[in-house]
Design an enzyme around this catalytic site. Structure first.
Site, PDB file in Angstrom:
ATOM      1  N   LYS A  98     -10.689  38.538 -39.937  1.00  0.00           N
ATOM      2  CA  LYS A  98      -9.708  38.199 -38.898  1.00  0.00           C
ATOM      3  C   LYS A  98      -8.570  39.240 -38.856  1.00  0.00           C
ATOM      4  O   LYS A  98      -8.178  39.723 -37.789  1.00  0.00           O
ATOM      5  CB  LYS A  98      -9.146  36.795 -39.173  1.00  0.00           C
ATOM      6  CG  LYS A  98      -7.991  36.382 -38.292  1.00  0.00           C
ATOM      7  CD  LYS A  98      -8.382  36.247 -36.843  1.00  0.00           C
ATOM      8  CE  LYS A  98      -7.161  36.108 -35.955  1.00  0.00           C
ATOM      9  NZ  LYS A  98      -7.483  36.106 -34.537  1.00  0.00           N
ATOM     10  N   LYS A 106       2.326  38.622 -22.810  1.00  0.00           N
ATOM     11  CA  LYS A 106       1.250  39.153 -21.966  1.00  0.00           C
ATOM     12  C   LYS A 106       1.045  38.169 -20.823  1.00  0.00           C
ATOM     13  O   LYS A 106       1.578  37.045 -20.869  1.00  0.00           O
ATOM     14  CB  LYS A 106      -0.019  39.365 -22.768  1.00  0.00           C
ATOM     15  CG  LYS A 106      -0.691  38.103 -23.276  1.00  0.00           C
ATOM     16  CD  LYS A 106      -2.025  38.471 -23.927  1.00  0.00           C
ATOM     17  CE  LYS A 106      -2.747  37.224 -24.401  1.00  0.00           C
ATOM     18  NZ  LYS A 106      -4.018  37.508 -25.009  1.00  0.00           N
ATOM     19  N   LEU A 163      -9.781  33.464 -30.595  1.00  0.00           N
ATOM     20  CA  LEU A 163      -9.403  33.251 -29.191  1.00  0.00           C
ATOM     21  C   LEU A 163      -8.164  34.063 -28.826  1.00  0.00           C
ATOM     22  O   LEU A 163      -7.362  34.413 -29.689  1.00  0.00           O
ATOM     23  CB  LEU A 163      -9.167  31.766 -28.908  1.00  0.00           C
ATOM     24  CG  LEU A 163      -8.014  31.023 -29.591  1.00  0.00           C
ATOM     25  CD1 LEU A 163      -6.671  31.304 -28.956  1.00  0.00           C
ATOM     26  CD2 LEU A 163      -8.286  29.537 -29.562  1.00  0.00           C
ATOM     27  N   LYS A 164      -8.056  34.337 -27.506  1.00  0.00           N
ATOM     28  CA  LYS A 164      -6.891  35.075 -27.012  1.00  0.00           C
ATOM     29  C   LYS A 164      -6.066  34.137 -26.141  1.00  0.00           C
ATOM     30  O   LYS A 164      -6.628  33.420 -25.310  1.00  0.00           O
ATOM     31  CB  LYS A 164      -7.330  36.279 -26.162  1.00  0.00           C
ATOM     32  CG  LYS A 164      -8.258  37.232 -26.883  1.00  0.00           C
ATOM     33  CD  LYS A 164      -8.628  38.421 -26.009  1.00  0.00           C
ATOM     34  CE  LYS A 164      -9.661  38.123 -24.948  1.00  0.00           C
ATOM     35  NZ  LYS A 164     -10.986  37.699 -25.440  1.00  0.00           N
ATOM     36  N   GLU A 165      -4.748  34.149 -26.329  1.00  0.00           N
ATOM     37  CA  GLU A 165      -3.911  33.339 -25.446  1.00  0.00           C
ATOM     38  C   GLU A 165      -4.099  33.845 -24.022  1.00  0.00           C
ATOM     39  O   GLU A 165      -4.241  35.034 -23.790  1.00  0.00           O
ATOM     40  CB  GLU A 165      -2.442  33.433 -25.871  1.00  0.00           C
ATOM     41  CG  GLU A 165      -2.197  32.652 -27.141  1.00  0.00           C
ATOM     42  CD  GLU A 165      -0.765  32.751 -27.649  1.00  0.00           C
ATOM     43  OE1 GLU A 165       0.151  32.891 -26.829  1.00  0.00           O
ATOM     44  OE2 GLU A 165      -0.581  32.695 -28.872  1.00  0.00           O
ATOM     45  N   CYS A 191       0.486  36.831 -32.920  1.00  0.00           N
ATOM     46  CA  CYS A 191      -0.558  37.230 -33.877  1.00  0.00           C
ATOM     47  C   CYS A 191      -0.479  38.689 -34.332  1.00  0.00           C
ATOM     48  O   CYS A 191      -0.325  38.947 -35.524  1.00  0.00           O
ATOM     49  CB  CYS A 191      -1.935  36.933 -33.294  1.00  0.00           C
ATOM     50  SG  CYS A 191      -2.234  35.162 -33.138  1.00  0.00           S
TER      51      CYS A 191
HETATM   52  N1  LIG Z   1      -2.202  31.603 -30.983  1.00  0.00           N
HETATM   53  C1  LIG Z   1      -3.310  32.301 -31.029  1.00  0.00           C
HETATM   54  O1  LIG Z   1      -3.703  32.955 -30.071  1.00  0.00           O
HETATM   55  C2  LIG Z   1      -4.142  32.321 -32.294  1.00  0.00           C
HETATM   56  C3  LIG Z   1      -5.423  32.884 -32.248  1.00  0.00           C
HETATM   57  C4  LIG Z   1      -6.173  32.922 -33.428  1.00  0.00           C
HETATM   58  C5  LIG Z   1      -5.640  32.433 -34.612  1.00  0.00           C
HETATM   59  N2  LIG Z   1      -4.385  31.910 -34.611  1.00  0.00           N
HETATM   60  C6  LIG Z   1      -3.854  31.406 -35.880  1.00  0.00           C
HETATM   61  O2  LIG Z   1      -3.873  29.980 -35.811  1.00  0.00           O
HETATM   62  C7  LIG Z   1      -2.797  29.448 -36.572  1.00  0.00           C
HETATM   63  C8  LIG Z   1      -1.962  28.523 -35.693  1.00  0.00           C
HETATM   64  O3  LIG Z   1      -1.424  29.313 -34.640  1.00  0.00           O
HETATM   65  P1  LIG Z   1      -0.852  28.657 -33.300  1.00  0.00           P
HETATM   66  O4  LIG Z   1      -0.478  29.770 -32.400  1.00  0.00           O
HETATM   67  O5  LIG Z   1      -1.763  27.583 -32.794  1.00  0.00           O
HETATM   68  O6  LIG Z   1       0.478  27.969 -33.886  1.00  0.00           O
HETATM   69  P2  LIG Z   1       1.436  26.893 -33.191  1.00  0.00           P
HETATM   70  O7  LIG Z   1       2.739  27.025 -33.884  1.00  0.00           O
HETATM   71  O8  LIG Z   1       1.366  27.044 -31.717  1.00  0.00           O
HETATM   72  O9  LIG Z   1       0.767  25.488 -33.554  1.00  0.00           O
HETATM   73  C9  LIG Z   1       0.755  24.956 -34.846  1.00  0.00           C
HETATM   74  C10 LIG Z   1       0.889  23.441 -34.790  1.00  0.00           C
HETATM   75  O10 LIG Z   1       0.902  22.935 -36.131  1.00  0.00           O
HETATM   76  C11 LIG Z   1       1.817  21.869 -36.192  1.00  0.00           C
HETATM   77  N3  LIG Z   1       2.250  21.627 -37.567  1.00  0.00           N
HETATM   78  C12 LIG Z   1       3.144  22.330 -38.307  1.00  0.00           C
HETATM   79  N4  LIG Z   1       3.267  21.803 -39.541  1.00  0.00           N
HETATM   80  C13 LIG Z   1       2.436  20.731 -39.577  1.00  0.00           C
HETATM   81  C14 LIG Z   1       2.119  19.762 -40.577  1.00  0.00           C
HETATM   82  N5  LIG Z   1       2.704  19.799 -41.777  1.00  0.00           N
HETATM   83  N6  LIG Z   1       1.223  18.805 -40.275  1.00  0.00           N
HETATM   84  C15 LIG Z   1       0.639  18.775 -39.057  1.00  0.00           C
HETATM   85  N7  LIG Z   1       0.888  19.648 -38.074  1.00  0.00           N
HETATM   86  C16 LIG Z   1       1.790  20.620 -38.330  1.00  0.00           C
HETATM   87  C17 LIG Z   1       2.948  22.279 -35.273  1.00  0.00           C
HETATM   88  O11 LIG Z   1       3.720  21.170 -34.856  1.00  0.00           O
HETATM   89  C18 LIG Z   1       2.179  22.958 -34.133  1.00  0.00           C
HETATM   90  O12 LIG Z   1       1.881  22.039 -33.105  1.00  0.00           O
HETATM   91  C19 LIG Z   1      -2.037  30.650 -37.137  1.00  0.00           C
HETATM   92  O13 LIG Z   1      -2.524  30.954 -38.406  1.00  0.00           O
HETATM   93  C20 LIG Z   1      -2.415  31.766 -36.168  1.00  0.00           C
HETATM   94  O14 LIG Z   1      -2.305  33.031 -36.741  1.00  0.00           O
HETATM   95  C21 LIG Z   1      -3.642  31.819 -33.481  1.00  0.00           C
END
Ligand SMILES: NC(=O)c1ccc[n+]([C@@H]2O[C@H](COP(=O)([O-])OP(=O)(O)OC[C@H]3O[C@@H](n4cnc5c(N)ncnc54)[C@H](O)[C@@H]3O)[C@@H](O)[C@H]2O)c1
Length: 426
Positions: free
Chosen positions: A195, A312, A141-143, A251
């Site tokens: 990925k 963005k 997904l894309k933000e 990312c």
């Molecule tokens: N943001 C994006 O667009 C996107 C897209 C694809 C993949 N990803 C991947 O997804 C993963 C998460 O990214 P994100 O942007 O959602 O991160 P984020 O930091 O926004 O969210 C992560 C969540 O995990 C929680 N968390 C941290 N430690 C924890 C624990 N021990 N137990 C339970 N919850 C815990 C945090 O409080 C937070 O709410 C990363 O690996 C990222 O690379 C992100």
């Protein structure tokens, strides 16, 4: 990512518990308060809470016991050496293993280095008597368009060598691929690497255009013509060819660095990505260099308006945003910085505090400004009332970091215009 995925699964009729360690976030989510700006998310979350399919909890034990499939959507931030830090994944896996009450499927949805699924499997084998299946199911997904991307994904990648597990996950994703987009089942390591390959390829595509834009400025060509000239070739494609001041976000920067690191660990140098990373770091500095040149080095005391702080449009995410490099350089030079961003100002306040001025509207940031810098191409910045802008600014100078304006039109109204790789773009 976890919230968006969770609500999409709930919306297709599954019972979902979103578990997070952040108790305040959970308290707010229970009331329908969304922690991020993401178009459409609030409405779908509220609807699924009301319908009773979506629950939130800070209790991992409860979430584990009540679920058949557990998605790990934990952060995998950049470590000091550039590699992806998987400590959250490892720690939470250990805790989940302790709470397992029956055999379950564990899905690694975070972006993780090759071999992580294997490490997760080891943790469960060492800490639980229940048989589990661990799957790599990276998220694309894309933000900004996260909801649409998740409801209608281009593809679903499922990394598992277990046929039954692949079928269960394919069944779960079936409602999202009704138009025929593929569910691609592959081995775990290939899924993990897919990925990184996707994000790195996109980062490389942007960087290629950015570096070519720098050449355009030297030879007197225009990157916009080049973009049009090459984009109609289907092998190249029209998307992701806009030159600008570098990619950012949570990312691309970390994933490019992590893949370079993974390659090194395995005795291979991914030189193409080393170059992408270093060119991108330089690209974030080009507007500042143009500003210095325009004002002949003397930026101290100047007032500069910055439009856009988010990495963005359509997001409030400022992680690794090019705006950060620009704003800190401006502050170091003693510049008075006024900013406007439709969504990211609350996040910016947490970083810059009172060092910069936050303006309610784009135009109010321009009052007595010596220059305007457009950093993020939010839609509301695209059409300019040049007459009003000119009367607001002290000197009519526009630095267009995303090439969203027509240089002739802007110059024709009496402005000095700088773009990225534009003809006569200085
Ligand atoms: N943001 C994006 O667009 C996107 C897209 C694809 C993949 N990803 C991947 O997804 C993963 C998460 O990214 P994100 O942007 O959602 O991160 P984020 O930091 O926004 O969210 C992560 C969540 O995990 C929680 N968390 C941290 N430690 C924890 C624990 N021990 N137990 C339970 N919850 C815990 C945090 O409080 C937070 O709410 C990363 O690996 C990222 O690379 C992100």
């Amino acid at each position: 990512m976890g919230l968006v995925q969770g609500v999409c699964f709930a919306d297709t009729g599954n019972n979902v518990i979103c578990m997070d360690i952040d108790k305040k976030k959970i308290r707010n989510l229970k009331k329908g308060i969304i922690p991020i700006y993401e178009p459409g998310l609030e409405e779908i979350v509220k609807r699924n809470i009301k319908d009773g399919r979506l629950k939130f909890s800070a209790n991992l034990k409860l979430a584990v016991e009540e679920s058949q499939i557990i998605f790990l959507c934990l952060p995998t931030p950049q470590s000091e050496d550039g590699s992806a830090d998987i400590k959250h994944i490892m720690e939470v896996s250990r805790r989940i293993a302790g709470y397992l009450n029956e055999s379950k499927i564990i899905v690694s949805k975070s972006t993780v280095p090759v071999g992580t699924v294997e490490k997760i499997r080891q943790i469960f084998e060492n800490n639980s008597k229940h048989g589990i299946k661990v799957v790599s199911n990276p998220e694309f997904l894309k933000e900004g368009t996260a909801l649409q991307d998740s409801l209608k994904p281009d593809r679903i990648v499922i990394g598992t060598s277990d046929k039954k597990t692949a079928e269960i996950l394919a069944e779960l994703y079936k409602p999202f691929v009704r138009t025929g987009n593929p569910i691609i089942v592959m081995d775990e390591k290939s899924a993990e690497l897919t990925k990184y390959a996707a994000n790195s390829f996109l980062a490389a595509k942007i960087t290629f255009m950015n570096d070519l834009a720098n050449l355009c400025e030297k030879v007197g060509a225009d990157i916009e013509w080049i973009r049009k000239g090459i984009g109609s070739d289907p092998r190249i494609g029209k998307n992701f060819l806009f030159a600008g001041i570098g990619y950012g976000g949570s990312c691309f920067p970390k994933d490019v660095k992590a893949l370079v690191k993974t390659s090194g660990v395995h005795g291979h140098r991914l030189r193409i990505l080393e170059a992408v990373d270093s060119i991108n770091e330089d690209q974030k500095k080009v507007i500042f260099a143009k500003l210095k040149k325009h004002f002949e080095g003397g930026l101290k005391g100047k007032a500069i308006a910055v439009w856009g702080i988010a990495f963005k449009p359509q997001t409030d995410d400022i992680r690794e945003a090019p705006s950060a490099v620009l704003i800190s350089s401006l502050l170091n030079e003693g510049v008075k910085v006024s900013v406007h961003d439709p969504a990211a100002m609350p996040n910016a306040k947490k970083i810059y505090g009172s060092k910069i001025k936050y303006c309610k509207s784009a135009y109010s940031a321009l009052k007595n400004a010596d220059a305007l810098v457009v950093v993020t191409e939010w839609n509301e910045f695209r059409r300019l009332d040049l007459h009003s802008i000119k009367s607001l600014m002290r000197t009519p100078v526009i630095f267009d970091g995303r090439n969203i304006y027509d240089p002739d039109e802007v110059r024709g109204s009496g402005f000095v215009y700088y773009g990225i790789g534009r003809k006569n773009g200085e």
